[in-house]
Design an enzyme around this catalytic site. Structure first.
Site, PDB file in Angstrom:
ATOM      1  N   SER A   1     124.571 -61.822 -21.375  1.00 20.21           N
ATOM      2  CA  SER A   1     125.033 -63.318 -21.313  1.00 20.21           C
ATOM      3  C   SER A   1     124.617 -63.610 -22.598  1.00 20.21           C
ATOM      4  O   SER A   1     124.895 -64.505 -23.326  1.00 20.21           O
ATOM      5  CB  SER A   1     124.089 -63.903 -20.009  1.00 20.21           C
ATOM      6  OG  SER A   1     122.617 -63.744 -19.767  1.00 20.21           O
TER       7      SER A   1
ATOM      8  N   ASP B   1     119.116 -73.851 -20.060  1.00 22.19           N
ATOM      9  CA  ASP B   1     118.572 -73.107 -18.456  1.00 22.19           C
ATOM     10  C   ASP B   1     117.249 -72.435 -18.509  1.00 22.19           C
ATOM     11  O   ASP B   1     116.890 -71.814 -20.018  1.00 22.19           O
ATOM     12  CB  ASP B   1     119.708 -72.593 -17.453  1.00 22.19           C
ATOM     13  CG  ASP B   1     120.294 -71.279 -18.631  1.00 22.19           C
ATOM     14  OD1 ASP B   1     119.939 -70.371 -18.851  1.00 22.19           O
ATOM     15  OD2 ASP B   1     121.358 -71.034 -17.703  1.00 22.19           O
TER      16      ASP B   1
ATOM     17  N   HIS C   1     118.724 -69.184 -21.321  1.00 26.58           N
ATOM     18  CA  HIS C   1     118.981 -68.870 -22.018  1.00 26.58           C
ATOM     19  C   HIS C   1     118.602 -70.218 -23.209  1.00 26.58           C
ATOM     20  O   HIS C   1     118.731 -71.383 -22.631  1.00 26.58           O
ATOM     21  CB  HIS C   1     120.413 -69.275 -22.163  1.00 26.58           C
ATOM     22  CG  HIS C   1     121.445 -68.338 -21.543  1.00 26.58           C
ATOM     23  ND1 HIS C   1     121.328 -68.258 -19.320  1.00 26.58           N
ATOM     24  CD2 HIS C   1     121.235 -66.711 -20.732  1.00 26.58           C
ATOM     25  CE1 HIS C   1     121.328 -67.103 -18.897  1.00 26.58           C
ATOM     26  NE2 HIS C   1     121.577 -65.815 -19.873  1.00 26.58           N
TER      27      HIS C   1
END
Ligand SMILES: *[C@@H]1O[C@H](CO)[C@@H](O)[C@H](O)[C@H]1NC(C)=O
Ligand SMILES: *[C@@H]1O[C@H](CO)[C@@H](O)[C@H](O)[C@H]1NC(C)=O
Ligand SMILES: *[C@@H]1O[C@H](CO)[C@@H](O)[C@H](O)[C@H]1NC(C)=O
Ligand SMILES: *[C@@H]1O[C@H](CO)[C@@H](O)[C@H](O)[C@H]1NC(C)=O
Length: 348
Positions: free
Chosen positions: A44, A322, A325
């Site tokens: 991610s 979050d 990240h």
């Protein structure tokens, strides 16, 4: 000519010279090593759209609110590491593998992004493709002649291994005494993947160091986002040391000794987190988007579509978006640190 005028002309001339030499340095950097394509593998931290739309996260509000203004597959409020690397290389951010058949062919010429949120070098919680499977997808495109060996000689491969293997280990095994040997096996598998990429024709392969996991909100929540956890950061240091040794060994075994480099995002995360104010970051450990009852719930809603999360007022003054990240501002700060330390030696 009076002396004022002379001085003025002198200053003006030196300004022109400085500008010219700057332009020349820029030009030579790009003429000497013209990178034509960027190929991205990993998780991610670099995924720009491969993850499934049905899953919570990158394709759900409030992801993407800063860029492009709506959820679009990035695990952030905006741009992620891939976008900044592409910008540095003066390329368009490479198209996600998922979209290869629906975009017009000319988008493929900037490379491709195979990264998929939640994945690791081993299998993790997600059904997404692990690193081996991502490289196999790339190999498939070589077989289909979408990319040729001559393309790859002018390309960079970027590999992100940002810790999903470790999250999976903690959740399924969790033994701290067993951690060091698991770290060794993650680095060993990463090394196998790097060799695989080299065997497919890449001449320049960049692998990200592991960021300080002990500073991620998922970990610092236990101290109400006050302190990084040194236990985890020590383990990260072990990962990065082993990776360094491994990459040094790979280069020794390679003809030109320079195929592999490490992008030290550990160092740049640490620099930003230690001096957030110099990057206009106010909240350096507390995430901008967090669940009302859990820091994991950014983007989730209940059965009545009521949001189970809150978003901070200014994402640009938070480092983290979050639980895992960075925000776009966070990535931008990391990128600025990387550039300061000499990105041209890594992404040459
Ligand atoms: C990666 O995924 C493939 C396909 O699901 C699987 O066969 C393979 O064992 C996995 N590799 C690793 C190193 O976990
Ligand atoms: C899981 O933990 C045990 C100790 O509790 C250890 O012996 C084993 O090797 C660990 N498994 C992995 C995959 O590291
Ligand atoms: C780090 O987190 C682990 C797991 O929650 C905990 O056992 C450990 O005491 C923490 N270490 C520090 C230095 O806070
Ligand atoms: C890895 O090597 C680079 C220099 O090649 C160094 O700057 C960095 O601190 C090293 N990282 C670790 C964790 O040893």
């Amino acid at each position: 000519m009076d002396s004022h005028k002379q001085l003025f002309i002198l200053l003006w001339l030196s300004l022109v010279l400085v500008l010219l030499s700057g332009l020349q340095a820029e030009a030579s950097r790009h003429l000497k090593y013209p990178t034509k394509e960027l190929f991205v593998f990993g998780d991610s931290y670099v995924d720009t759209g491969n993850s499934q739309k049905s899953k919570p996260g990158s394709w759900k509000e409030p992801y993407g609110i800063t860029f492009p203004g709506k959820p679009a597959g990035r695990f952030s409020d905006g741009r992620v590491l891939t976008d900044f690397i592409a910008k540095y290389l003066r390329l368009r951010s490479p198209i996600p593998h998922k979209f290869r058949n629906i975009v017009s062919k000319h988008y493929l010429k900037y490379g491709m992004n195979f990264a998929y949120g939640g994945t690791g070098v081993f299998d993790t919680f997600t059904s997404g493709p692990n690193m081996t499977a991502q490289i196999d997808s790339f190999n498939q495109l070589i077989q289909e002649n979408v990319y040729t060996p001559s393309d790859l000689s002018k390309a960079i491969a970027y590999v992100s291994v940002a810790g999903n293997d470790y999250n999976h280990y903690l959740a399924t095994n969790g033994s701290l005494p067993g951690f060091p040997s698991f770290i060794a096996s993650v680095v060993k598998q990463t090394t196998t993947d790097l060799i695989h990429l080299q065997s497919l024709g890449f001449k320049r392969i960049v692998v990200g160091a592991l960021q300080p996991l002990g500073c991620l909100p998922q970990t610092t929540a236990e101290s109400s986002f006050q302190r990084c956890n040194s236990t985890f950061n020590d383990l990260v240091a072990l990962h990065n040391n082993l990776l360094n040794q491994s990459v040094a060994k790979l280069n020794q075994e390679t003809k030109d000794h320079t195929t592999f480099t490490i992008l030290d995002i550990f160092d740049s995360f640490a620099s930003v987190l230690n001096h957030p104010a110099s990057h206009n970051i106010k909240d350096h450990l507390k995430p901008c988007c967090a669940g009302v009852s859990s820091q994991y719930n950014c983007g989730s809603v209940d059965e009545n579509n009521v949001k189970k999360y809150l978003v901070c007022e200014n994402p640009e003054s938070s480092f983290f978006w979050d639980g895992l990240h960075p925000t776009q501002a966070g990535w931008n700060a990391v990128y600025n640190e990387l550039e300061k330390k000499g990105l041209h030696n890594i992404l040459y």
